[in-house]
Design an enzyme around this catalytic site. Structure first.
Site, PDB file in Angstrom:
ATOM      1  N   ASP A 110       0.856  -1.173   0.000  1.00 43.34           N
ATOM      2  CA  ASP A 110       0.000   0.000   0.000  1.00 43.34           C
ATOM      3  C   ASP A 110       0.896   1.228   0.000  1.00 43.34           C
ATOM      4  O   ASP A 110       2.048   1.133   0.388  1.00 43.34           O
ATOM      5  CB  ASP A 110      -0.779   0.035   1.321  1.00 43.34           C
ATOM      6  CG  ASP A 110      -2.144  -0.542   1.120  1.00 43.34           C
ATOM      7  OD1 ASP A 110      -2.407  -1.003   0.015  1.00 43.34           O
ATOM      8  OD2 ASP A 110      -2.940  -0.525   2.072  1.00 43.34           O
ATOM      9  N   ASP A 165      -4.225  -2.310   5.014  1.00 40.47           N
ATOM     10  CA  ASP A 165      -4.721  -1.808   6.302  1.00 40.47           C
ATOM     11  C   ASP A 165      -6.236  -1.760   6.341  1.00 40.47           C
ATOM     12  O   ASP A 165      -6.827  -1.794   7.393  1.00 40.47           O
ATOM     13  CB  ASP A 165      -4.131  -0.422   6.612  1.00 40.47           C
ATOM     14  CG  ASP A 165      -4.349   0.552   5.453  1.00 40.47           C
ATOM     15  OD1 ASP A 165      -5.045   0.177   4.485  1.00 40.47           O
ATOM     16  OD2 ASP A 165      -3.830   1.677   5.510  1.00 40.47           O
TER      17      ASP A 165
END
EC number: 7.2.2.10
Length: 1210
Positions: free
Chosen positions: A510, A831
């Site tokens: 990410d 996340d």
């Protein structure tokens, strides 16, 4: 009574609560029944606490927990009893709503009864909180009792080879006490010759006793290892429990409290991504959707609203929206707790069931089940509908080890069998054919004694051949690494992830929070037709624009997001909640305005409608009612998505002007792209007014969120973490490709990727947006084709504007690809809740410990406690170290194996007696298994591990260099031993130890052979520290104190055994000169190691590698295509052959410990997703006669509570 039961059976398919309601009066009317349920907070399942307890002459009693007081009509001055709250939490939907209205008026009424305020929460008063815990219980589910040391000893004794040895030793002991009558002894051959001394003949028991003693040692060592492992995981569990926190309101303040500190009456804030730690009733919610599959097995998300279905249950995941709930049940009284209690109550049955399962499957099948159950998520449920559940494959190393261990085990079995057969034949032919003796009845015990001796020799060959130290080495190495990785901010949830990480060839990361600091600030803005490169002065803006902007940001963001004053002077203000929203709120503060008064004027409960942010919308909108009766909608989101919905914009004076597609293209070129090229994330803020005359259809979202007026576009900067570029450089040097997968637009993503060093100018790489990516990999029918994907992923470095499905597709595509020389091993970081599927599909999933949602953590294998990319590099280092440690151990152990087996085998064939006695073999086994695994598995990692390419999936465990070392050292050792065996007595001028009769005293000759053998192993252990053909085997030896201690300790014990071991160890004390010769030959190992290192491996084409993973050819294309569980070839062999020693694999227990640890952690993560154990429990339960269980198996809809797949239960 039959009437009661008849009615019951006709209603069985109904959910239990209907049953209790329906059966209540009926059962009450059955006079034979007496209710044995005590009043009180019994931790019994809700569907048992009803009046069903009366059926079928049950005498089940549920006792209240001792810590909880017996309740009066209204417990402790509160307006609700525990039983009332529990029965309330059983209801769902409209019924629940009706019950709340009947009993309490509304949710506020319930809050009043619980003496709490819906807005201010509980007073933070220790006495009140303690009183609530006393009455309603604590938010804690007691874990299962750990195994006692004696249980572990008993488990260690189950090892088959040990059992065989014990039996042999006991038979040997028994026979040694039986002395044949003296006069016939001549007739039995030269059995007792050499035993002139009476004392010597009576010492026959010593060997049996010594074997039993060494078996005891092995068992105690194994049990102690298991016990300390169990303790480590308990420690890990308590750490996880302390870290798990939840947001509650107390005294009007939003606090993060440990999950275990929640009490009934607390007002909890729930938001997207939370795993609910307790049951509660919703007070106010915005677009709240919950995944209840963990309790009901239904994969569709359930919409929750205070006026529709306000019941929120523990163990379920919030998939969208936010809200506030009042906690009504905690711990063993919550829905998850009830199911856990059920499992706990059947703990003994579960134990039995486990044993049965182990016997049936051969332990390997058990290995992955628990791992599966510690994970869950919507993706899995969707997949289930398609008919196949994606399973995590066995870890790469495990597959290779399983296969190798099976091969070695088979070879050892064959060798030991041949040894025994040859010894027996040799003896029989010599005694009865050559010497022409007759088998006399009185000689039987003597002959049997010989056969027992041969049998013991055979078993010791097997013991030495079977590498039972392998699982121990793996376990020690992993447990050691896991402990050290905690210091490097890696919280390992699944042990095997640690070693898989060492093989990683690709990392899909990410951007936000992993590569960047996740501390966002607005640095550029476009307001009133002006592009501001820094925060504008409030005086330069039109008051109308400023006012609209402040309202749009303050209202249209989660009220849990706040900016708090810094904790220390000079520090930055603290950002709480969603970081993008924090940046916008910070922008309001920079414009010298405050968001708090706006929120106080329009509190959360006055918001008319909220469309919360999710990965599909990529925007968030909030509707408020205006004083004139009309409505105003504020919206914010990704600029290119929201600008398409804008038809107006505000000019410098705050007046509306038209915003045509041409203007939009202009704005994209002149404002948005330059911002994105500076690495900024662009967010558009807009609004729309609705007249009071006609209320729009709020469910028609595309209609409502359209025709907007753009207020501003802001550019948010999220600076790259300073240490990331260096970490990425290390990864690239280590042969790992880093790819960035982000939801940001392509220009922002490309700019950040260049800053991080993921892409370098002049290289051949691809940066794609999600749409383009899909266009390239799908065929005309819209199906993904692996061939097309294979053309894209090798060059792909940045995937922007990607949806969760894109991320999952990419990860799956890379893992399934077979284009390169080796299959890829992929790590993924995530996340958000939407990252769950990709995290689970990846070989190793990393979740963010700080910014990560509970759903992401649940799906992951490792949690990064500092959300930092550099921790991933540390994980790679540790993973490679685990792999190398195991290779070092293998190199050492296989040398000993080969030598010991050949010596015992040829020695037995030529001299009818193994030069190494059973007890000596066990000592060698102890050195090479237990001690060596400790010494070699705890080598600390070095930076040099990152200088080589990853091994990949198909790399064999034993490389050609290692094979060269193993065979090279084996040749040296065998030459020395055979020289000593056949001409040693002449060299040292001592008596020959060959052809010694039964029970003869230990000879110096054989003692020298034993001692030399051990010395060579000790020095070879130092050689084994290097597996890539390095010259300096002493490099870094002092950085590993465990290694030094073990080598010196083993040496000291060896001296004691040789000098003072005497008869039990078949040793005779040696002179100093003999000792020096033994040492000299031992040191020769180091010199010989240098000789071997000079031979170039490339010249030795004849050397085979060993310990390959399961090959591709062993899996059919269909299996690969369907993504079915890939059962290793070795595993099939195992199921077929049931090679029993394999059942002792500590590894499996370790896996199960880790998993159960996480299952028991305070947030009850994956509470009921223990599919395997719950189901086995329910299967067991159905066979019991108690009505508790009768109902459980009957009430299928809720039996699904323990059965997420919703499978029917027989």
């Amino acid at each position: 009574m039959t009437g009661c039961l008849g009615l019951a059976s006709s209603l069985l398919p109904l959910p239990p609560l209907y049953l209790t309601q329906a059966l209540g009066p009926q059962v009450a009317a059955c006079p034979q029944q007496r209710l044995h349920r005590q009043e009180g907070p019994a931790p019994s399942p809700p569907w048992v606490t009803g009046r069903m307890g009366d059926m079928a002459n049950s005498s089940i009693e549920f006792h209240p927990k001792p810590q909880q007081q017996r309740e009066g009509p209204h417990a402790g001055g509160f307006g609700c009893t525990l039983a009332e709250l529990r029965s309330l939490m059983e209801l769902r939907g409209a019924e629940a709503l009706q019950k709340v209205q009947e009993a309490y008026g509304d949710v506020s009424g319930l809050c009043r009864r619980l003496k709490t305020s819906p807005t201010e929460g509980l007073a933070d008063n220790a006495n009140d909180l303690e009183k609530r815990r006393q009455i309603y219980g604590q938010n804690f589910i007691p874990p299962k009792q750990p195994k006692t040391f004696l249980q572990l000893v008993w488990e260690a004794l189950q090892d088959v080879t040990l059992i065989i040895l014990e039996v042999a030793a006991i038979v040997s002991l028994g026979l040694s006490f039986y002395a044949p009558p003296g006069e016939e002894s001549e007739a039995c051959g030269n059995v007792s010759a050499g035993a002139e001394d009476e004392g010597e003949a009576e010492a026959g028991w010593i060997e049996g006793a010594a074997i039993l003693l060494s078996v005891t040692c092995v068992v105690l060592v194994t049990a102690f290892n298991d016990w300390s492992k169990e303790r480590q995981f308990r420690g890990l569990q308590s750490r996880i429990e302390q870290e798990q926190r939840f947001s509650v309101i107390r005294d009007g303040q939003l606090l993060q409290v440990p999950v275990a500190a929640l009490v009934v009456g607390d007002i909890a804030q729930v938001k997207y991504g939370d795993l609910l730690p307790a049951d509660g009733v919703l007070i106010q919610g915005n677009d709240l959707k919950v995944d209840e599959s963990s309790l009901t097995g239904e994969s569709d998300h359930v919409r929750k609203a205070a006026d529709r279905d306000p019941m929120l249950l523990s163990g379920t995941h919030v998939m969208e929206g936010s809200g506030r709930m009042v906690v009504t049940a905690v711990g063993v009284n919550s829905q998850t707790g009830i199911i856990f209690t059920l499992l706990g109550a059947g703990g003994e049955e579960e134990e039995k069931k486990d044993k049965k399962a182990k016997k049936q499957d051969g332990a390997v099948a058990m290995e992955m089940q628990p791992l599966k159950s510690a994970e869950g998520g919507e993706m899995e449920d969707r997949e289930k509908k398609k008919g196949s559940v994606p399973k995590k494959e066995k870890s790469v190393l495990q597959g290779k080890l399983t296969k190798l261990a099976v091969q070695i085990g088979k070879a050892g079995l064959v060798m030991s069998a041949i040894t025994v057969i040859i010894l027996v034949l040799y003896f029989v032919i010599e005694t009865f054919v050559v010497d022409g003796r007759v088998w006399l009845a009185e000689c039987t015990p003597v002959y049997v004694q010989y056969f027992v001796k041969f049998f013991i020799i055979g078993v010791t060959v097997l013991v030495v051949a079977v590498p039972e130290g392998l699982p121990l080495a793996v376990t020690i190495s992993l447990a050691y690494s896991v402990k050290k990785m905690m210091r490097d901010n890696n919280l390992v949830r699944h042990l095997d992830a640690c070693e898989t990480m060492g093989n990683a060839t690709a990392i899909c990361s990410d951007k936000t929070g992993t590569l960047t600091t996740n501390r966002m600030t607005v640095v550029q803005s476009y307001l009133g037709d002006t592009h501001h490169k820094e925060v504008p002065a409030p005086s330069t803006l039109s008051p109308k624009i400023l006012d609209l902007l402040v309202h749009a940001i303050s209202i249209n963001s989660a009220y849990t997001t706040k900016i708090l004053p810094p904790e220390k002077e000079g520090a930055l203000p603290r950002q709480v909640g969603n970081k993008t929203e924090c940046a916008l709120l910070g922008f309001v503060l920079d414009l010298k305005r405050d968001f708090q008064p706006v929120r106080e004027q329009i509190p959360e409960e006055k918001l008319y409608k909220v469309y919360t942010f999710n990965s599909v919308r990529k925007s968030m909108s909030t509707v408020i009612r205006m004083p004139d009766g009309g409505f105003r909608l504020f919206s914010k989101g990704a600029s290119e998505i929201l600008l398409k919905k804008c038809t107006n914009t505000l000019n410098g004076d705050g007046e509306l002007r038209g915003f045509r597609p041409r203007d939009r293209d202009d704005m994209v070129k002149k404002i948005i792209e330059p911002m994105a090229c500076d690495g900024l994330r662009t967010i558009c803020i807009a609004y729309r007014d609705f007249p009071a005359t006609q209320e729009p259809d709020w469910d028609n979202e595309s209609e409502v969120v359209g025709d907007l007026t753009c207020i501003a576009v802001v550019g948010i900067e999220d600076p790259v973490r300073p240490e990331v570029p260096e970490a990425i450089r290390k990864c690239q040097r280590a042969g790992i490709t880093v790819r960035m997968v982000t939801g940001d637009n392509i220009n922002t993503a490309r700019a950040i990727a260049a800053k991080c060093g993921i892409i370098h100018p002049g290289e051949d790489f691809l940066c794609l947006e999600g749409k383009e990516f899909n266009r390239r990999i799908r065929n005309e029918k819209g199906e993904i084709e692996q061939e097309r994907l294979d053309k894209v992923w090798p060059k792909l470095r940045v995937l922007a504007r990607s949806s969760p499905t894109d991320k999952h597709t990419l990860v799956k595509g890379i893992i399934d690809s077979s284009t390169g020389e080796q299959r890829q091993v992929v790590a993924v970081t995530g996340d958000g809740t939407n990252d769950g599927p990709a995290l689970k599909k990846a070989d190793v999933g990393f979740a963010m410990g700080i910014a990560g949602t509970d759903v992401a953590k649940e799906a992951s294998d490792i949690i990064l406690t500092d959300d930092n990319f550099t921790s991933i590099v540390k994980a790679v280092m540790w993973g490679r170290n685990v792999y190398d440690s195991i290779s070092k151990f293998l190199q050492f152990q296989l040398t000993v194996n080969v030598v010991a087996v050949i010596v015992a085998f040829t020695g037995a064939c030529i001299t009818q007696d193994s030069p190494l006695k059973a007890v000596q073999m066990l000592w060698v086994n102890l050195i090479m298994d237990t001690f060596a695994s400790l010494a070699l598995a705890t080598e600390p990692p070095t930076e040099s591990l990152l200088l080589r390419k990853p091994y990949g999936r198909d790399k064999p465990l034993i490389s050609r260099t290692m094979m060269k070392n193993i065979l090279g050292h084996a040749v040296y050792q065998l030459t020395v031993i055979f020289t000593l065996l056949f001409v040693g007595e002449l060299f040292f001028d001592i008596d020959s130890g060959r052809n010694a009769p039964l029970h003869s005293p230990p000879s110096e000759h054989y003692t020298i052979i034993f001692n030399t053998f051990v010395m060579m192993q000790l020095f070879n252990e130092i050689n084994a520290r290097k597996i890539h053909g390095e010259r300096n085997v002493f490099h870094g030896i002092f950085s590993n104190p465990i290694f030094c201690t073990i080598v010196l300790g083993t040496f000291a014990i060896q001296i004691v055994i040789v000098q003072f071991g005497g008869k039990p160890f078949s040793c005779s004390p040696l002179s100093t000169e003999q000792w020096l010769w033994c040492l000299f030959v031992g040191v020769g190992e180091l010199v010989w190691g240098q000789v071997i290192a000079t031979i170039p491996t490339s010249q030795l084409k004849c050397l085979k590698e060993a310990g390959h993973g399961p090959g591709k050819d062993e899996m059919t294309d269909e299996e690969l295509a369907e993504g079915e569980e890939e059962i290793d070839h070795a595993e099939r062999e195992l199921r077929r052959g049931q090679i029993l020693w394999f059942r002792g694999l500590n590894r499996i227990q370790t896996q199960m410990e880790v998993v159960s640890t996480f299952k028991r952690s305070a947030s009850f993560q994956g509470a009921v997703r223990r599919r395997s154990s719950v189901l086995s429990q329910l299967h067991d339960v159905t066979n019991l006669s108690t009505p508790t269980h009768v109902i459980l198996s009957a009430a299928n809809p809720t039996s699904a509570a323990g059965n997420p797949g919703g499978e029917s239960i027989p």
